[in-house]
Design a protein around this motif. Structure first.
Motif, PDB file in Angstrom:
ATOM      1  N   LYS A 298       0.797  -1.226   0.000  1.00  0.00           N
ATOM      2  CA  LYS A 298       0.000   0.000   0.000  1.00  0.00           C
ATOM      3  C   LYS A 298       0.833   1.281   0.000  1.00  0.00           C
ATOM      4  CE  LYS A 298      -4.095  -1.990   0.267  1.00  0.00           C
ATOM      5  NZ  LYS A 298      -5.101  -1.834  -0.823  1.00  0.00           N
ATOM      6  N   SER A 299       2.137   1.177  -0.084  1.00  0.00           N
ATOM      7  CA  SER A 299       2.956   2.393  -0.062  1.00  0.00           C
ATOM      8  C   SER A 299       2.939   3.079  -1.423  1.00  0.00           C
ATOM      9  CB  SER A 299       4.398   2.044   0.310  1.00  0.00           C
ATOM     10  OG  SER A 299       5.045   1.449  -0.807  1.00  0.00           O
ATOM     11  N   GLY A 300       3.503   4.287  -1.460  1.00  0.00           N
ATOM     12  CA  GLY A 300       3.584   5.003  -2.723  1.00  0.00           C
ATOM     13  C   GLY A 300       4.351   4.228  -3.770  1.00  0.00           C
ATOM     14  N   VAL A 301       5.519   3.670  -3.390  1.00  0.00           N
ATOM     15  CA  VAL A 301       6.299   2.950  -4.390  1.00  0.00           C
ATOM     16  C   VAL A 301       5.617   1.653  -4.798  1.00  0.00           C
ATOM     17  CG1 VAL A 301       7.817   1.622  -2.822  1.00  0.00           C
ATOM     18  CG2 VAL A 301       8.639   2.336  -5.078  1.00  0.00           C
ATOM     19  N   ASN A 302       4.896   0.994  -3.890  1.00  0.00           N
ATOM     20  CA  ASN A 302       4.142  -0.200  -4.286  1.00  0.00           C
ATOM     21  C   ASN A 302       3.169   0.122  -5.416  1.00  0.00           C
ATOM     22  OD1 ASN A 302       3.995  -1.089  -0.853  1.00  0.00           O
ATOM     23  ND2 ASN A 302       5.045  -2.304  -2.391  1.00  0.00           N
ATOM     24  N   VAL A 303       2.412   1.201  -5.220  1.00  0.00           N
ATOM     25  CA  VAL A 303       1.386   1.583  -6.186  1.00  0.00           C
ATOM     26  C   VAL A 303       2.029   1.966  -7.523  1.00  0.00           C
ATOM     27  CG1 VAL A 303      -0.395   3.305  -6.702  1.00  0.00           C
ATOM     28  CG2 VAL A 303      -0.254   2.282  -4.420  1.00  0.00           C
TER      29      VAL A 303
ATOM     30  N   GLY B   5      18.021  20.561   3.056  1.00  0.00           N
ATOM     31  CA  GLY B   5      16.710  20.990   2.591  1.00  0.00           C
ATOM     32  C   GLY B   5      15.669  20.848   3.682  1.00  0.00           C
ATOM     33  N   THR B   6      14.423  20.803   3.273  1.00  0.00           N
ATOM     34  CA  THR B   6      13.323  20.745   4.245  1.00  0.00           C
ATOM     35  C   THR B   6      12.872  19.330   4.549  1.00  0.00           C
ATOM     36  OG1 THR B   6      11.711  21.035   2.467  1.00  0.00           O
ATOM     37  CG2 THR B   6      12.487  23.024   3.591  1.00  0.00           C
ATOM     38  N   GLY B   7      13.444  18.340   3.869  1.00  0.00           N
ATOM     39  CA  GLY B   7      13.138  16.951   4.188  1.00  0.00           C
ATOM     40  C   GLY B   7      11.663  16.626   4.088  1.00  0.00           C
ATOM     41  N   THR B   8      11.105  16.138   5.180  1.00  0.00           N
ATOM     42  CA  THR B   8       9.691  15.759   5.198  1.00  0.00           C
ATOM     43  C   THR B   8       8.751  16.946   5.263  1.00  0.00           C
ATOM     44  OG1 THR B   8       9.976  15.436   7.578  1.00  0.00           O
ATOM     45  CG2 THR B   8      10.024  13.469   6.192  1.00  0.00           C
ATOM     46  N   GLY B   9       9.325  18.165   5.293  1.00  0.00           N
ATOM     47  CA  GLY B   9       8.470  19.341   5.291  1.00  0.00           C
ATOM     48  C   GLY B   9       8.636  20.240   6.498  1.00  0.00           C
ATOM     49  N   VAL B  10       9.850  20.290   7.071  1.00  0.00           N
ATOM     50  CA  VAL B  10      10.069  21.169   8.214  1.00  0.00           C
ATOM     51  C   VAL B  10      10.050  22.628   7.744  1.00  0.00           C
ATOM     52  CG1 VAL B  10      11.394  19.455   9.478  1.00  0.00           C
ATOM     53  CG2 VAL B  10      12.594  21.057   7.979  1.00  0.00           C
TER      54      VAL B  10
ATOM     55  N   SER C 282      15.267  15.254  -7.256  1.00  0.00           N
ATOM     56  CA  SER C 282      14.658  15.476  -5.954  1.00  0.00           C
ATOM     57  C   SER C 282      14.597  16.968  -5.656  1.00  0.00           C
ATOM     58  CB  SER C 282      15.486  14.772  -4.870  1.00  0.00           C
ATOM     59  OG  SER C 282      15.094  15.161  -3.581  1.00  0.00           O
ATOM     60  N   THR C 283      13.712  17.343  -4.739  1.00  0.00           N
ATOM     61  CA  THR C 283      13.670  18.732  -4.294  1.00  0.00           C
ATOM     62  C   THR C 283      14.754  19.033  -3.260  1.00  0.00           C
ATOM     63  OG1 THR C 283      12.054  18.213  -2.570  1.00  0.00           O
ATOM     64  CG2 THR C 283      11.186  18.868  -4.717  1.00  0.00           C
ATOM     65  N   GLU C 284      15.461  17.997  -2.775  1.00  0.00           N
ATOM     66  CA  GLU C 284      16.514  18.203  -1.776  1.00  0.00           C
ATOM     67  C   GLU C 284      17.801  18.693  -2.444  1.00  0.00           C
ATOM     68  OE1 GLU C 284      16.821  17.628   1.830  1.00  0.00           O
ATOM     69  OE2 GLU C 284      14.712  18.074   1.484  1.00  0.00           O
ATOM     70  N   PRO C 285      18.389  19.775  -1.951  1.00  0.00           N
ATOM     71  CA  PRO C 285      19.574  20.339  -2.614  1.00  0.00           C
ATOM     72  C   PRO C 285      20.784  19.426  -2.628  1.00  0.00           C
ATOM     73  CG  PRO C 285      19.159  21.433  -0.503  1.00  0.00           C
ATOM     74  CD  PRO C 285      17.961  20.601  -0.800  1.00  0.00           C
ATOM     75  N   SER C 286      20.925  18.565  -1.643  1.00  0.00           N
ATOM     76  CA  SER C 286      22.111  17.699  -1.625  1.00  0.00           C
ATOM     77  C   SER C 286      22.098  16.711  -2.778  1.00  0.00           C
ATOM     78  CB  SER C 286      22.252  16.968  -0.291  1.00  0.00           C
ATOM     79  OG  SER C 286      21.122  16.199   0.004  1.00  0.00           O
TER      80      SER C 286
ATOM     81  N   LEU D 201       9.357  11.915  -2.017  1.00  0.00           N
ATOM     82  CA  LEU D 201       8.861  10.830  -1.170  1.00  0.00           C
ATOM     83  C   LEU D 201       9.946   9.848  -0.786  1.00  0.00           C
ATOM     84  CD1 LEU D 201       6.528   9.267   0.150  1.00  0.00           C
ATOM     85  CD2 LEU D 201       6.143   8.158  -2.063  1.00  0.00           C
ATOM     86  N   GLY D 202      10.886   9.575  -1.697  1.00  0.00           N
ATOM     87  CA  GLY D 202      11.829   8.490  -1.451  1.00  0.00           C
ATOM     88  C   GLY D 202      11.200   7.161  -1.817  1.00  0.00           C
ATOM     89  N   GLU D 203      11.652   6.092  -1.162  1.00  0.00           N
ATOM     90  CA  GLU D 203      11.121   4.736  -1.330  1.00  0.00           C
ATOM     91  C   GLU D 203      11.505   4.104  -2.665  1.00  0.00           C
ATOM     92  OE1 GLU D 203       6.875   4.660  -0.857  1.00  0.00           O
ATOM     93  OE2 GLU D 203       6.911   5.722   1.063  1.00  0.00           O
ATOM     94  N   GLY D 204      12.129   4.841  -3.567  1.00  0.00           N
ATOM     95  CA  GLY D 204      12.338   4.379  -4.931  1.00  0.00           C
ATOM     96  C   GLY D 204      11.279   4.886  -5.888  1.00  0.00           C
ATOM     97  N   SER D 205      10.376   5.718  -5.373  1.00  0.00           N
ATOM     98  CA  SER D 205       9.208   6.140  -6.154  1.00  0.00           C
ATOM     99  C   SER D 205       9.569   6.994  -7.359  1.00  0.00           C
ATOM    100  CB  SER D 205       8.216   6.897  -5.263  1.00  0.00           C
ATOM    101  OG  SER D 205       8.836   8.033  -4.673  1.00  0.00           O
ATOM    102  N   GLY D 206      10.568   7.849  -7.233  1.00  0.00           N
ATOM    103  CA  GLY D 206      10.958   8.693  -8.356  1.00  0.00           C
ATOM    104  C   GLY D 206      11.671   7.911  -9.439  1.00  0.00           C
TER     105      GLY D 206
END
Length: 341
Positions: A89-94, A196-201, A287-291, A311-316
């Motif tokens: 049910k995860s993003g990468v599964n779908v 970067g902001t990671g999960t949205g900090v 990714s949106t992360e600068p690193s 998101l990570g997980e391999g989804s991109g």
């Protein structure tokens, strides 16, 4: 340090692919990046056209990090997400189902015993969690090497099972801070340029991450010149396992598509361990992360797609598979200018 027997992509197949691409029913270069990717796939497979991508596999390396307090989400999310992966049910599964990719999740360093999940998931565990890198090492001596070898073994297992394309995924609260620290230390980049902001900090949260990453890199000092010491001081068991996975994919001559910031950071370290491995890697997405941008520039890799994912997980990386299949299709199925009536 171990030397790895990494094959070179087939230069003759690459040259033949470029010749065929120029002869297709189109203006020279009109299909842009698709042509570059088609030639890359030909070199990787040693044939023109390359075989279809039929068995892509995502392996998600799951683990917790001592800097998870910097995240917008609690550490317990990591263990919960392992169960979500297993439930499909995860993003990468779908997203993986849409392109026919398999997904496997491994507990490398989840700070939970996960006694309710299959033993094959827990069998890869190196440790529970990791140290908080601004104050202590992430790993104990020898753990980085153990995790690296675990990543190599799982790559072998997937290739032996027929995988023709590998994608490293990640799951772990706090992993963007770890990735930023690895990239900053390995490439000599200031913390404020890679955090970067990671999960949205919010901006205050990002400022705290910058301070932690800066302190961590300063604490590690000259140890960062050795890749396994770098992983021990600033990385995680998941980062080390991902690095091993990337290297062994190259050893086996199987294309590896990097995902986001975490796999890019692991790739920077893996490239220090086995520089020739880079020839077998593609960057799946931006990714949106600068690193990640800093890491990919150092590796000489250009993202295939840019969808603003984080998101990570391999989804991109999974989103790059249709583009790779399209690249293969043009060189396999388009007609030749010479055949026009």
């Amino acid at each position: 340090m171990t030397r790895f027997d990494i094959p070179a992509p087939d230069a003759a197949a690459h040259a033949a692919a470029l010749e065929r691409l120029d002869a297709l029913v189109k203006p020279v270069g009109a299909l842009g990046r698709l042509e570059e990717l088609a030639a890359w796939l030909c070199a990787a497979s040693g044939q023109v056209p390359p075989p279809p991508i039929e068995r892509p596999r995502v392996v998600v390396f799951a683990g917790d990090h001592g800097v998870s307090r910097l995240s917008a989400y609690p550490r317990e999310v990591t263990a919960a997400m392992v169960r979500v992966f297993l439930a499909g049910k995860s993003g990468v599964n779908v997203l993986a189902r849409e392109v026919g990719a398999g997904v496997r999740v491994l507990d490398i360093a989840v700070d939970d015993d996960l006694s309710d999940v299959p033993a094959e998931v827990r069998a890869w565990k190196v440790r529970r969690g990791s140290g908080s890198i601004e104050a202590e090492d992430a790993l104990e001596p020898g753990e980085a090497a153990r995790a690296f070898e675990a990543g190599r073994r799982v790559a072998d297992a997937e290739v032996d099972d027929g995988a023709d394309l590998l994608i490293p995924g990640d799951m772990g609260i706090g992993n963007t801070a770890v990735a930023a620290a690895l990239v900053a230390a390995a490439l000599g980049v200031p913390a404020e340029e890679v955090v970067g902001t990671g999960t949205g900090v919010d901006e205050a949260g990002r400022a705290r991450k910058v301070a932690v990453v800066r302190a961590a890199v300063e604490r590690a000092g000259e140890r960062v010149s050795d890749p396994f010491e770098l992983l021990t001081a600033l990385g995680s068991a998941c980062a080390a396992a991902t690095a091993g996975f990337l290297v062994q994919g190259a050893v086996r001559g199987v294309p590896v598509v990097l995902d986001g910031v975490f796999s890019a950071a692991a790739a920077v370290v893996a490239a220090e361990i086995a520089p020739e491995a880079v020839r077998w890697w593609l960057a799946g997405h931006r990714s949106t992360e600068p690193s990640q941008a800093v890491a990919l520039k150092a590796l000489g890799l250009t993202p295939i797609v840019d969808l603003g994912l984080r998101l990570g997980e391999g989804s991109g990386a999974v989103q790059a598979i249709p583009t790779l299949r399209a690249a293969r299709a043009i060189i396999a199925d388009m007609g030749l200018l010479a055949d026009l009536g």
